[in-house]
Design an enzyme around this catalytic site. Sequence first.
Site, PDB file in Angstrom:
ATOM      1  N   TYR A 195       1.050  -0.362   0.058  1.00  0.00           N
ATOM      2  CA  TYR A 195      -0.094  -0.163  -0.255  1.00  0.00           C
ATOM      3  C   TYR A 195       0.669   1.144  -0.033  1.00  0.00           C
ATOM      4  CZ  TYR A 195      -4.119  -2.468   1.330  1.00  0.00           C
ATOM      5  OH  TYR A 195      -5.665  -3.539   1.035  1.00  0.00           O
ATOM      6  N   PRO A 228     -12.185   0.053  -1.117  1.00  0.00           N
ATOM      7  CA  PRO A 228     -11.399  -0.981  -1.017  1.00  0.00           C
ATOM      8  C   PRO A 228     -10.606  -1.172  -0.813  1.00  0.00           C
ATOM      9  CG  PRO A 228     -11.842   0.016  -3.799  1.00  0.00           C
ATOM     10  CD  PRO A 228     -12.631   0.487  -2.480  1.00  0.00           C
TER      11      PRO A 228
END
Length: 394
Positions: A205, A297
Amino acid sequence: MSTQAGRTQVGIIGAGPAGLLLGQLLHRMGIESVILEQRSAEYVLGRIRAGVLEQGSVHLMEQAGCADRLHREGLIHDGTLLSIGGENHRIDFRQRTGKTVTIYGQTELTRDLMDARAACGARTVYEAEDVQPVDFDGDHPRLLYRKDGVQHELRCDFIAGCDGYHGISRTSVPQAAIQLFERVYPFGWLGVLVDRPPVSEELIYTHHERGFALCSMRSHSRSRYYVQCRLDDRVEDWSDDRFYDELRRRLPRETAEALQTGPSIEKSIAPLRSFVAEPLRFGRLFLAGDAAHIVPPTGAKGLNLAASDVFYLAEALRDYYQEKSKAGIDGYSARALRRVWKAERFSWWMTATLHIFPESAGFDRRIQRAELDYLAQSDAAQTALAENYVGLPF
């Protein structure tokens, strides 16, 4: 036009993962169900969706008798990487929580549930047109639909609305009986699916001044990559080369250099929103999964929230039929919503922390930077992230 009538205990609208999982759990409890799906089976399997499963979702697949392939092919992840300022910080899930997550594509999970339902002889009606839940405010709800030009009526004890955000279940509820909560985010995710090995063994991420990026995967040989984009961007304006160039700019240098690229086999832009409907029960109609709530998401919660809804609803129906108790169905909405709102909070926090908001200015950017610095340095903050990411208890 004459109408063909049928009867079942639970009528389920929607043959996505939520509806199929509910149907399989009910079957193993000795409860009959019929699933109505407006699309074809091929269309349902063709939808590209997420693939991060909490341990609770894996356990539900085990209870449904559908976990053999998942255990053979799923990728167990002990942690994830956060890229902040060009530096990777690893969040160790197993060390901090004793739990892991499993990477297993939603398409594969859906296929497993479809195969199990076919094997046990339970009924699914694909390409059911004009499905309408009626009389669910009384004791004798019905599902009306048309198949191959013939009108059908399915009499049920209960109806489970598992037909997604755009489905008929929620919109059939009178407006005065339902309250909607929503936040729409001012950006989307441009996603690419490619048959190349993942750039990392764990998800990455990335927070970057150019925008968020995510390096994910479906298997050891298939990768899923995302970059934050404008809502008015068009897929056709993003060539594969442009996408990979932008992704590399947002990744740490060593990661960018290791990225293996190839022709995309799917490319799409998804808007981000947070959404919750309350309550989740209306007489004998229950909402579950995306029909009831949507999360961005970023926190990998959509499919897992659907699984926990199904768990609560299956337990409630089991108690109704086997124990003659209404406590579970009476408490379903409140029980499910407690977990839903915690997952909504986490997904909102992940989104707010990692993305660049176009309207944010000096103070907001400094606060975001402080949040990221704290997360990179604090054991407590990393434990809180890990606890929520692997999934709160059902």
